[in-house]
Design an enzyme around this catalytic site. Sequence first.
Site, mmCIF file in Angstrom:
data_model
loop_
_atom_site.group_PDB
_atom_site.id
_atom_site.type_symbol
_atom_site.label_atom_id
_atom_site.label_comp_id
_atom_site.label_asym_id
_atom_site.label_seq_id
_atom_site.Cartn_x
_atom_site.Cartn_y
_atom_site.Cartn_z
ATOM 1 N N SER A 4 0.843 -1.185 0.000
ATOM 2 C CA SER A 4 0.000 0.000 0.000
ATOM 3 C C SER A 4 0.887 1.247 0.000
ATOM 4 C CB SER A 4 -0.865 -0.018 1.250
ATOM 5 O OG SER A 4 -1.633 1.131 1.268
ATOM 6 N N GLY A 5 0.597 2.169 -0.901
ATOM 7 C CA GLY A 5 1.364 3.407 -0.968
ATOM 8 C C GLY A 5 2.573 3.321 -1.873
ATOM 9 N N THR A 32 -1.836 2.327 -7.854
ATOM 10 C CA THR A 32 -2.977 2.998 -8.461
ATOM 11 C C THR A 32 -2.503 4.114 -9.388
ATOM 12 O OG1 THR A 32 -4.202 2.447 -6.492
ATOM 13 C CG2 THR A 32 -5.163 4.098 -7.916
ATOM 14 N N ASN A 63 -0.791 5.631 3.018
ATOM 15 C CA ASN A 63 -1.144 6.251 1.749
ATOM 16 C C ASN A 63 -2.394 7.101 1.966
ATOM 17 O OD1 ASN A 63 -1.924 6.863 -0.843
ATOM 18 N ND2 ASN A 63 -1.858 4.750 -1.600
ATOM 19 N N SER A 110 -5.401 5.463 -0.281
ATOM 20 C CA SER A 110 -5.160 4.022 -0.380
ATOM 21 C C SER A 110 -6.401 3.308 -0.912
ATOM 22 C CB SER A 110 -4.806 3.493 1.001
ATOM 23 O OG SER A 110 -4.575 2.125 0.922
ATOM 24 N N SER A 111 -6.202 2.471 -1.930
ATOM 25 C CA SER A 111 -7.349 1.708 -2.445
ATOM 26 C C SER A 111 -7.647 0.601 -1.447
ATOM 27 C CB SER A 111 -7.014 1.084 -3.786
ATOM 28 O OG SER A 111 -6.133 1.900 -4.509
ATOM 29 N N GLY A 150 -0.671 -5.544 -2.409
ATOM 30 C CA GLY A 150 0.513 -6.393 -2.308
ATOM 31 C C GLY A 150 0.545 -7.086 -0.959
ATOM 32 N N GLU A 165 0.863 -7.933 2.707
ATOM 33 C CA GLU A 165 0.723 -7.035 3.848
ATOM 34 C C GLU A 165 1.185 -7.744 5.116
ATOM 35 O OE1 GLU A 165 -3.168 -5.363 4.278
ATOM 36 O OE2 GLU A 165 -2.808 -3.897 2.691
HETATM 37 N N1 ADP Z 1 4.804 7.931 -10.227
HETATM 38 C C1 ADP Z 1 4.492 8.727 -9.218
HETATM 39 N N2 ADP Z 1 4.836 10.027 -9.254
HETATM 40 C C2 ADP Z 1 4.527 10.855 -8.247
HETATM 41 N N3 ADP Z 1 3.886 10.476 -7.137
HETATM 42 C C3 ADP Z 1 3.506 9.183 -7.021
HETATM 43 C C4 ADP Z 1 3.788 8.249 -8.052
HETATM 44 N N4 ADP Z 1 3.305 7.069 -7.672
HETATM 45 C C5 ADP Z 1 2.738 7.262 -6.477
HETATM 46 N N5 ADP Z 1 2.859 8.531 -6.060
HETATM 47 C C6 ADP Z 1 2.386 9.127 -4.795
HETATM 48 O O1 ADP Z 1 2.156 8.090 -3.875
HETATM 49 C C7 ADP Z 1 0.812 8.073 -3.449
HETATM 50 C C8 ADP Z 1 0.321 6.656 -3.281
HETATM 51 O O2 ADP Z 1 0.252 6.036 -4.543
HETATM 52 P P1 ADP Z 1 -0.870 4.962 -4.878
HETATM 53 O O3 ADP Z 1 -0.736 4.658 -6.302
HETATM 54 O O4 ADP Z 1 -2.181 5.420 -4.398
HETATM 55 O O5 ADP Z 1 -0.394 3.737 -4.034
HETATM 56 P P2 ADP Z 1 -1.022 2.294 -3.959
HETATM 57 O O6 ADP Z 1 -2.131 2.244 -4.947
HETATM 58 O O7 ADP Z 1 0.094 1.396 -4.315
HETATM 59 O O8 ADP Z 1 -1.456 2.119 -2.590
HETATM 60 C C9 ADP Z 1 0.058 8.828 -4.494
HETATM 61 O O9 ADP Z 1 -1.059 9.442 -3.932
HETATM 62 C C10 ADP Z 1 1.072 9.835 -4.981
HETATM 63 O O10 ADP Z 1 1.090 10.944 -4.127
HETATM 64 MG MG MG Z 2 -4.053 1.897 -4.629
#
Ligand code: ADP
Ligand code: MG
Length: 1032
Positions: free
Chosen positions: A121-122, A126, A171, A174-175, A396, A398
Amino acid sequence: MSLLFDLCSECPVFMESTLTARDRVGVQDFVLLENYTSEAAFIENLRRRFGENLIYTYIGSVLVSVNPNKDLEIYSKAHMERYRGVSFYEISPHIYAVSDNTYRAMRTERRDQCILISGESGAGKTEASKKILQYYATTCPVTDHLSTLRDRLLQSNPVLEAFGNAKTLRNDNSSRFGKYMDVQFDFRGAPIGGHILNYLLEKSRVVHQNHGERNFHIFYQLLEGGEQDLLSKLGLERNAQKYQYLVKGCCPRVSSINDKNDWRTVRKALTVIGFHEDEVEDLLNIIASVLHLGNTQFGEGKNGENQITTETQLKYLSKLLGVDGAALREALTHKKITAKGEEMISPLSFEQAVAARDALAKAVYGRAFTWLVVKINQSLAFKGSSSVIGLLDIYGFEVFQHNSFEQFCINYCNEKLHQLFIELTLKSEQEEYEAEGITWEPVKYFDNKIICDLVEGKHKGLISILDEECLRPGEPSDISFLEKLEDTLGGHAHFVTHKLSNGKTRKAVSREEFKLIHYAGEVNYSVNGFLDKNKDLLYRNLKEVICQSNSQVLSQCFHREEVTDQKRPETAATQFKNSLAKLIEILMSKEPSYVRCIKPNDAKQSGRFDEALVRHQVKYLGLMENLRVRRAGFAYRRHYETFLQRYKSLCPGTWPNWQGRLADGVATLVQHLGYKPEEYKLGKTKIFIRFPKTLFSTEDSLEARRPALVLTLQTSWRGYRERAKYLRIRQAVIQSAWRGMISRQKARRRRHAVDIIRKFIKGFIYRHYERCPENEYFLDHQRFSFLMMLFRNPPKSVLDKSWPIPPPCLTEASEHLCRLCMRNMMRAYCRRIQPEWKKQMEQKVVASQIFKDQKDSYPQSVPKLFVASRLNSEEFNLKVIQTLGNDKVKYGIAVTKYDRRGYKARPRQLLLTSSFAMLVAEAKLKQRIDYATLRSISVSSLSDGFMVLHVPSEDNKQKSDVVLQCDHLIEVVTKLATMADKKIKVNMSPDSITFAVARGKEGVIDFTSGPELKVAKCKKGHLLVTAPKLNP
Ligand SMILES: Nc1ncnc2c1ncn2[C@@H]1O[C@H](COP(=O)(O)OP(=O)(O)O)[C@@H](O)[C@H]1O
Ligand SMILES: [Mg+2]
């Protein structure tokens, strides 16, 4: 492609440059790590690159992405264009390279694709999936019709995130559900549809949040952004602190989130996707009702019974959920049980009532979320054949301090995906070897099937045991479940509990936990809540009440059959297991690409690289294992052409160009370089190099050769430059001489022209003076021009009367010339005339003298030639001819004769000889008119064919004037006049002709003009002839 100059930092860093730049920013592909089994080397490479904001690195075709936690300038449209249609290895690693490669594979190989994005997560899963979607939305062809779908596809994201994402410690967005999304493309590669599958929403968040975390975004968005009217209708206040379900984490506001703006985005997105206003209203009612449920309190009544103490909440609940208030009140405080076949109602304790209330909130929210996904799918649906790219954005591995049922499911899911990953990576490696004709060497790897079986096995699997425990009669509990596990799974290599462990390891597992040894590491799960979460049950009477709801959305979420259906619903774990099996099936049918996301620190900070945390993820993502499999055979492989192009300068045989087959060229090259047989293999189109060090030493040779190469290039470049300079100078000298000559010539001409113009103007001024030096030139010029003009354009024919106006000094000469010219032309004309034509002309002259400007039909007759006779000799009657003796008929024509009395029309022939005319009917000579006796001829001035021949009628026996009508009147009269030697007078009468009938008696023919020729007798006893007027 020449890579000699690709080190400049502004131009895109080519993949191959990783070979030379390896000391600076590590390698762009982990397969090039010499010590590929070293985790430290792996992490060091990640760290170095992260330090340079290079967040993407490959392991073969797998993309490893490190979350930068800041906006990098690498996602512009220009970047997308740079990655479009470019081969994977030619350009630096990027999520767009993966997107484009997948898209192209789908289009060219016509195979469905999927991109698996995983990570904690984070870690940026996404975000990665959004970047991929954006890439397709921007670069794929789109028509007007499809742009609606593209918008829906993009807009589905904010909606799903509002309802399914929340701020967690890791995050801010977070989804809290797993998501698999299919994007469908048509044969042109344009996106035409989509479909979303959702997995395991974290419903427990609806009623409880850990410290520092929030509930799902939508609650805060509604309270912050909803219009006052809406909030009043929903019975809500604009203050998240007032709602029990929103205060557990003590974190209503997050700096990185703007709930008010997000609310607007979500409302707009719902409209774009095509949600009906009623549906949105129902949906918001459900959201509000969850908040009211949270604030529903229980207390002790007068008789000590448990009852609802918050009436307002109940009132709103019944309104918003569309259910009967009293029924809801009872269902929240009582349960229905069946004992000995009889239904009984029993009151709930305080704790039970709270649990029932929370269960209702979770169920209502969870199902509304699923309904949302179904609706989005309906709006993205496309039925028809298409190619598909699937995007899997799923939680992923956890591992927390306390891990529960949710982590168990999530980690099980990762275990399955890892299994798929290893299988498919091995498979694709194997396929490539096969395609290249290289023998496959079996790779040893950890097969995690044993763990998958441990979880999902039919009777002895963890999930089966859990289900069994949930269903068994008696008093099953989380602890009894743990004991059952120990009984059944005791001794399994990957399963440990407190009781099963030995003295040394016992401390690591508490009494309420079991430990699974996953492929990625060991995880302790606390059994507390397993049974309840697995059953995921609402009390039956609560369900019955909701099933009666008159809300459209709720009635689609809760089906009435559910209450009547005696079959037990599937448990949560089994549902998850089944949907996971389906997902694996979907993924298996597609060609996968992988994006592995890593977060560099837990604090969401940019620029911080927490090695321990990254090591943990590298391990849990199985990246080392991945690298090992990829490196088991050969570290590096390239198409012959690419390889030869880069290194050809290292071998005299291949430099500067290899002319033969590429494979032979590469063979010559590697032989010259001294590659040992075990170091490389030559496939059909590619060279495979086993160790990076072989490649690096080749690269070092290239580096060493570079100065010499540069020198050669420089020398030839200088030679080329000098020669070009010499040629330029030579050309310049010749050109300047030539230009001088041309200019001098031009100046001369200009001077001459000026002279002439000056003389001309002066002469013009003095033109009326006597000839003098001033006007000499002008007058000569005038004269010369006039004569030249006559010479060039003399009059062309005798009819051409035009003649140019002469200058004054030439007036007399011009007149002489004009006359001379005319005479010449006339003489020439007359000489050319034939006798036939002359005769014709003479007759035409006679006709002109008689008729011109007198008779209407004359102009039409001019171009028609006169003929010798209108009757052939065969048409003459022989008897009549015989009577003529020596006289010959010179002209004959058919005419109509009108009787002088009564005007009866009779056909006759009019024949002309040289001395008389005669009228003949059949064989009879009716009347003979000697020219000598013919006094005159009368005709009208109109276009009729009438003529009257006036003959003296003193003699009573002799016939008098003749009234005739015929065609070709002008011709007949002209012939008559010519033969009678033009002595005959022709009268032209405009309106009537008087003629003698007998002595003293006269007849009259009246003429009028009318639309067409008509001959009739009129009242006065006249003959009335109406004739058309041909000329105005
Ligand atoms: N490629 C990227 N460039 C800039 N910031 C990113 C990038 N990927 C993730 N982030 C930052 O990290 C945060 C968490 O990403 P997210 O995709 O929501 O994580 P996950 O889905 O894996 O939990 C986003 O809100 C954003 O602020
Ligand atoms: Mg996510």
